[in-house]
Design an enzyme around this catalytic site. Structure first.
Site, short mmCIF file in Angstrom:
data_model
loop_
_atom_site.label_atom_id
_atom_site.label_comp_id
_atom_site.label_asym_id
_atom_site.label_seq_id
_atom_site.Cartn_x
_atom_site.Cartn_y
_atom_site.Cartn_z
N CYS A 196 1.81 -1.89 -0.82
CA CYS A 196 0.86 -0.94 -0.21
C CYS A 196 -0.57 -1.47 -0.24
CB CYS A 196 0.94 0.41 -0.89
SG CYS A 196 2.54 1.21 -0.67
N GLU A 207 2.96 12.47 2.27
CA GLU A 207 2.73 11.11 2.76
C GLU A 207 4.02 10.55 3.36
OE1 GLU A 207 0.11 7.62 1.01
OE2 GLU A 207 2.03 7.78 -0.04
#
Length: 142
Positions: free
Chosen positions: A39, A128
């Site tokens: 990420c 998310e």
């Protein structure tokens, strides 16, 4: 019915798509890579977020509403969606120059944007992904 006003909750759900990169200005590049893994990729990545905004308040005995849900929809669109939908959160939202764009921090940011327009804001819930959800209710440590 009772003479006392009832307390109710209403929730509006919206969705937006945005890119971000998990990267904290408090850590070195190597520390960021170790902490955030894939990420932290330098080109970032995107999500299709689902936002749930909940209000708490008295149910008006005349209207039967905590708030007109159509008005809530407009406020969320004007205050949140225009800032975040189809944006790179880290580059397009100045707040995130100083904070990593985690789901938790995005939820806090949304709360901070909405609270002055919605004083009876109860909860911001941000999906998310289907499995990763952040919740913020305006709470702070002393």
């Amino acid at each position: 019915m009772s003479e006392r006003n009832r307390i109710g909750y209403i929730k509006r759900i919206e969705s937006f798509s945005a890119a971000h990169r998990l990267h904290s200005p408090f850590f070195s590049d190597e520390e960021n890579r170790q902490l955030y893994g894939k990420c932290n990729h330098e080109n970032g990545h995107g999500h299709n977020y689902k936002l749930e905004v909940t209000l708490k308040g008295e149910i008006d005995p005349k209207t039967g509403m905590v708030m007109n849900i159509a008005d809530l929809k407009v406020i969320i669109n004007d205050i949140v969606m225009k800032q975040l939908d189809h944006k790179n959160i880290d580059k397009d939202v100045p707040y995130f120059a100083n904070y990593p764009s985690t789901a938790e921090n995005i939820a806090v940011y949304i709360w901070d944007c909405l609270i002055e327009h919605l004083p009876n804001l109860y909860e911001v819930l941000l999906h998310e992904t289907d499995k990763n959800i952040a919740i913020y209710r305006g709470e702070m440590n002393n």
